[in-house]
Scaffold this active site. Structure first.
Site, PDB file in Angstrom:
ATOM      1  N   SER A 171       0.524  -1.061   0.023  1.00  0.00           N
ATOM      2  CA  SER A 171      -0.123  -0.380   0.185  1.00  0.00           C
ATOM      3  C   SER A 171       0.766   0.946   0.155  1.00  0.00           C
ATOM      4  CB  SER A 171      -0.822   0.014   1.447  1.00  0.00           C
ATOM      5  OG  SER A 171      -1.493   1.285   1.099  1.00  0.00           O
ATOM      6  N   HIS A 176      -1.401  -1.626  -3.603  1.00  0.00           N
ATOM      7  CA  HIS A 176      -2.575  -0.937  -3.509  1.00  0.00           C
ATOM      8  C   HIS A 176      -2.912   0.297  -3.874  1.00  0.00           C
ATOM      9  CE1 HIS A 176      -5.919  -2.242  -1.042  1.00  0.00           C
ATOM     10  NE2 HIS A 176      -5.992  -1.051  -0.525  1.00  0.00           N
ATOM     11  N   ASP A 221      -5.120   3.549  -1.766  1.00  0.00           N
ATOM     12  CA  ASP A 221      -5.901   3.569  -1.180  1.00  0.00           C
ATOM     13  C   ASP A 221      -6.587   5.015  -1.607  1.00  0.00           C
ATOM     14  OD1 ASP A 221      -6.425   1.075   0.390  1.00  0.00           O
ATOM     15  OD2 ASP A 221      -4.042   1.713   1.437  1.00  0.00           O
ATOM     16  N   MET A 232      -9.135   7.780  -0.995  1.00  0.00           N
ATOM     17  CA  MET A 232      -9.650   8.542   0.221  1.00  0.00           C
ATOM     18  C   MET A 232     -10.616   9.825  -0.065  1.00  0.00           C
ATOM     19  SD  MET A 232      -7.236   7.141   3.792  1.00  0.00           S
ATOM     20  CE  MET A 232      -7.447   5.812   3.604  1.00  0.00           C
ATOM     21  N   HIS A 261      -8.385   0.176  -4.424  1.00  0.00           N
ATOM     22  CA  HIS A 261      -9.559   0.299  -3.067  1.00  0.00           C
ATOM     23  C   HIS A 261      -9.752   1.993  -2.891  1.00  0.00           C
ATOM     24  CE1 HIS A 261     -10.463  -0.178   1.645  1.00  0.00           C
ATOM     25  NE2 HIS A 261     -10.742  -0.142   0.742  1.00  0.00           N
ATOM     26  N   MET A 275     -12.407   3.928  -1.138  1.00  0.00           N
ATOM     27  CA  MET A 275     -13.080   4.899  -0.343  1.00  0.00           C
ATOM     28  C   MET A 275     -13.493   6.174  -0.464  1.00  0.00           C
ATOM     29  SD  MET A 275     -10.343   3.420   2.752  1.00  0.00           S
ATOM     30  CE  MET A 275      -8.322   3.672   1.174  1.00  0.00           C
ATOM     31  N   MET A 290     -11.202  -5.331   5.322  1.00  0.00           N
ATOM     32  CA  MET A 290     -10.574  -4.720   6.463  1.00  0.00           C
ATOM     33  C   MET A 290     -10.685  -4.917   8.429  1.00  0.00           C
ATOM     34  SD  MET A 290     -10.210  -2.285   4.010  1.00  0.00           S
ATOM     35  CE  MET A 290      -9.543  -1.206   5.797  1.00  0.00           C
ATOM     36  N   GLY A 315      -9.300   4.564   6.721  1.00  0.00           N
ATOM     37  CA  GLY A 315      -8.896   6.144   6.414  1.00  0.00           C
ATOM     38  C   GLY A 315      -7.222   6.039   6.803  1.00  0.00           C
ATOM     39  N   PHE A 316      -7.186   5.401   7.298  1.00  0.00           N
ATOM     40  CA  PHE A 316      -5.823   5.573   8.349  1.00  0.00           C
ATOM     41  C   PHE A 316      -4.305   5.073   8.847  1.00  0.00           C
ATOM     42  CE2 PHE A 316      -8.021   9.057   9.412  1.00  0.00           C
ATOM     43  CZ  PHE A 316      -7.595  10.143   9.830  1.00  0.00           C
ATOM     44  N   GLY A 317      -3.777   4.282   7.986  1.00  0.00           N
ATOM     45  CA  GLY A 317      -2.509   3.579   7.630  1.00  0.00           C
ATOM     46  C   GLY A 317      -2.004   4.016   9.314  1.00  0.00           C
ATOM     47  N   ASP A 336      -6.536  -6.101   5.100  1.00  0.00           N
ATOM     48  CA  ASP A 336      -5.980  -5.059   5.021  1.00  0.00           C
ATOM     49  C   ASP A 336      -5.781  -4.414   5.804  1.00  0.00           C
ATOM     50  OD1 ASP A 336      -5.247  -2.451   3.621  1.00  0.00           O
ATOM     51  OD2 ASP A 336      -7.292  -1.835   3.042  1.00  0.00           O
ATOM     52  N   GLY A 337      -4.798  -3.841   6.648  1.00  0.00           N
ATOM     53  CA  GLY A 337      -4.948  -3.114   7.819  1.00  0.00           C
ATOM     54  C   GLY A 337      -4.111  -3.761   9.038  1.00  0.00           C
ATOM     55  N   GLY A 338      -3.373  -3.079   9.170  1.00  0.00           N
ATOM     56  CA  GLY A 338      -2.493  -3.683  10.970  1.00  0.00           C
ATOM     57  C   GLY A 338      -1.279  -5.074   9.964  1.00  0.00           C
TER      58      GLY A 338
HETATM   59  C1  DX5 Z   1      -6.402   1.921   5.427  1.00  0.00           C
HETATM   60  C2  DX5 Z   1      -6.166   1.188   4.287  1.00  0.00           C
HETATM   61  C3  DX5 Z   1      -4.843   0.987   3.835  1.00  0.00           C
HETATM   62  C4  DX5 Z   1      -4.030   1.201   4.869  1.00  0.00           C
HETATM   63  C5  DX5 Z   1      -2.686  -0.674   5.687  1.00  0.00           C
HETATM   64  O1  DX5 Z   1      -7.892   2.669   5.283  1.00  0.00           O
HETATM   65  O2  DX5 Z   1      -7.153   0.746   3.356  1.00  0.00           O
HETATM   66  O3  DX5 Z   1      -4.824   0.186   3.015  1.00  0.00           O
HETATM   67  O4  DX5 Z   1      -2.912   2.414   4.271  1.00  0.00           O
HETATM   68  O5  DX5 Z   1      -2.113   0.815   6.039  1.00  0.00           O
HETATM   69  P1  DX5 Z   1      -1.082  -0.553   7.246  1.00  0.00           P
HETATM   70  O6  DX5 Z   1      -0.370  -1.396   6.712  1.00  0.00           O
HETATM   71  O7  DX5 Z   1      -0.188   0.607   8.167  1.00  0.00           O
HETATM   72  O8  DX5 Z   1      -2.312  -0.551   8.480  1.00  0.00           O
HETATM   73 ZN    ZN Z   2      -6.558   0.088   1.247  1.00  0.00          ZN
END
Ligand code: DX5
Ligand code: ZN
Length: 228
Positions: free
Chosen positions: A9, A34, A36, A38, A67, A69, A140, A145-147, A174-176
């Site tokens: 991402s 990937h 993102d 937003m 993706h 959002m 998800m 919204g945030f990494g 996706d996420g963490g």
């Molecule tokens: C969150 C995004 C993710 C994000 C994942 O809204 O959809 O794709 O970039 O980031 P990490 O790997 O830092 O959780």
């Molecule tokens: Zn994503």
């Protein structure tokens, strides 16, 4: 399940040197990029749009996994397809303000892979009727919204349920995602791993993604962001 796909991402990349960042993760073994998207409405953040995806297309031949959002995805889908998206994933929640069935068909009609996703708070029941109309389900594992957020293990029940219903579709998380949560996700049935922070904030830029077997992906702990 066969090969595991790692989707890097770029939300966590340094945009001022995006070419270098993408080439670094390409060399480290990432399979997809990937993107993102937003809009500041569907999620509480703004990232980038089709123009940037087009620039990314010019930097890599890896598949671009977009993706969305955003609200009114159907209005923007043609621009992302023109920019070079290989797959486009849209949200199922009513707040995304589109006809999910129509948008999925629109994506497929354009020759693009269609993905559907749901927030951690959204019931699996809302995506189940669409499983035979999609190429990929994105689960998800953080609120979008945030990494840099922590993985929600409670979302694994959705991965498990989806895999019990379909062996055909890709199941993406996706996420963490890091070495530990990648393993949990794969063991539960996911085969596509989105990772931003654990890849791009690596302190050892020479090793970002290591695929050891078809059933396990290791993102070495050396790649995690060190406390400052
Ligand atoms: C969150 C995004 C993710 C994000 C994942 O809204 O959809 O794709 O970039 O980031 P990490 O790997 O830092 O959780
Ligand atoms: Zn994503």
């Amino acid at each position: 399940m066969g090969t595991v796909i790692v989707a890097a991402s770029i939300l966590a990349a340094d945009f001022s040197r995006l070419g270098d960042e993408i080439h670094r993760v390409e060399a480290a073994g990432a399979d997809w990029i990937h993107c993102d998207i937003m809009d500041g409405h569907f999620v509480d953040n703004i990232s980038f749009g089709p123009e940037m995806v087009g620039r990314v297309r010019g930097l890599t031949s890896l598949p671009l996994d977009v993706h969305l959002m955003i609200e009114h995805a159907d209005h923007y889908v043609p621009r992302f397809i023109k920019a070079g998206a290989n797959s486009i994933t849209v949200h199922v929640e009513p707040e995304a303000k589109h006809s999910v069935a129509k948008t999925l068909q629109q994506i497929r009609d354009a020759g693009c892979r269609a993905g559907l996703t749901l927030n951690p708070e959204t019931s699996f029941d809302s995506v189940e009727p669409f499983l035979d109309k999609i190429d990929m389900l994105l689960v998800m594992t953080v609120h979008p919204g945030f990494g840099g957020q922590s993985f929600r293990a409670d979302q694994m029940q959705k991965v498990k349920r989806a895999r019990s219903l379909s062996s055909r579709i890709d199941i993406e998380v996706d996420g963490g995602i890091n070495d530990e949560t990648a393993r949990i996700s794969i063991e539960t049935g996911a085969n596509v791993l989105v990772a931003g922070t654990s890849i791009f904030h690596a302190t050892d830029s020479s090793v970002c993604v290591t695929r050891t077997t078809s059933s396990m992906v290791v993102l070495p702990s050396a790649t995690r962001r060190q406390p400052s």
